[in-house]
Write a protein that holds these residues in place. Structure first.
Motif, PDB file in Angstrom:
ATOM      1  N   SER A 190       1.136  -0.921  -0.092  1.00  0.00           N
ATOM      2  CA  SER A 190       0.037   0.154  -0.421  1.00  0.00           C
ATOM      3  C   SER A 190       1.045   0.879  -0.346  1.00  0.00           C
ATOM      4  N   ILE A 191       0.729   1.883  -1.430  1.00  0.00           N
ATOM      5  CA  ILE A 191       1.103   3.661  -1.033  1.00  0.00           C
ATOM      6  C   ILE A 191      -0.135   4.521  -1.042  1.00  0.00           C
ATOM      7  N   THR A 192       0.012   5.917   0.085  1.00  0.00           N
ATOM      8  CA  THR A 192      -1.261   6.660  -0.251  1.00  0.00           C
ATOM      9  C   THR A 192      -0.122   7.924  -0.607  1.00  0.00           C
ATOM     10  N   LEU A 193      -1.099   8.457  -1.501  1.00  0.00           N
ATOM     11  CA  LEU A 193      -0.104   9.286  -2.823  1.00  0.00           C
ATOM     12  C   LEU A 193      -0.654  10.534  -1.712  1.00  0.00           C
ATOM     13  N   PRO A 194       0.109  11.717  -2.102  1.00  0.00           N
ATOM     14  CA  PRO A 194      -0.738  12.863  -1.668  1.00  0.00           C
ATOM     15  C   PRO A 194      -0.775  13.622  -3.072  1.00  0.00           C
TER      16      PRO A 194
END
Length: 199
Positions: A190-194
């Motif tokens: 999981s990568i939460t991007l801006p």
């Protein structure tokens, strides 16, 4: 061990040399690029009077567990400790004018740039640090989680080969993620991007 004639530069520590510890002699001011490449050393003692450590000087010293950068060493080349998979602590003399360590992690003296992270499990980047240097976490195979909420800039290949990293949130202050930032992060799910991300 190969030195310059006057003994001020250490050119090469042979990778096949036996022994687990080495003390760089007094009088050495420069350690050349790649000088200790793949040396099977667990510890290296650096002398006061050392001024410069070249790029890749300790690359792939996979048994090296800790090292102390003396007061007089004011220049570190690129990727000095790349591939040092057993490295748990980088210490810096308190009076060094260009570098400091915070809990065993190497930073610029003002604390704004994280230069090299040893192989630890979890980490919260301290307040005041706004940049992760190129390759700063590369090869940190034990790193599972990290909080980078104060970071404003990511260098090249920052998390390359962080094989245990499972998830990460990129803060809104980041607008660009360089190529290969997460290459070979094989456990990353999981990568939460801006929202402001442009590239």
């Amino acid at each position: 061990v190969l030195y310059s004639k006057d003994g001020t530069e250490l050119f090469l520590y042979p990778a096949g040399k036996t022994g687990t510890s080495f003390t760089v002699p007094d009088g050495v001011k420069t350690i050349s690029d790649g000088a200790f490449f793949a040396a099977p050393l667990q510890s290296v003692t650096l002398p006061e009077g050392l001024e410069w450590i070249g790029s890749g000087a300790f690359d792939y010293c996979t048994s090296l567990t800790n090292i102390t950068i003396p007061e007089t060493c004011t220049t570190l080349g690129d990727f000095v400790f790349d591939g040092c998979s057993a490295l748990k602590e980088i210490q810096v003399a308190d009076s060094n004018p260009n570098y400091q360590d915070i809990d065993g992690v190497l930073f610029s003296k003002d604390g704004s740039t994280l230069i090299k992270y040893p192989d630890l499990v979890d980490y919260v980047v301290p307040d005041g640090c706004t940049r992760l240097e190129d390759w700063s976490f590369t090869g940190a195979k034990s790193l599972k989680s990290i909080d980078i909420q104060n970071i404003q800039e990511l260098g090249e290949d920052v998390f390359f080969y962080c094989q245990s990293l499972t998830d990460i949130t990129i803060p809104d202050s980041i607008t660009e993620i360089p190529n290969n930032t997460f290459t070979y992060c094989t456990e990353l799910t999981s990568i939460t991007l801006p929202k402001q991300l442009t590239s």
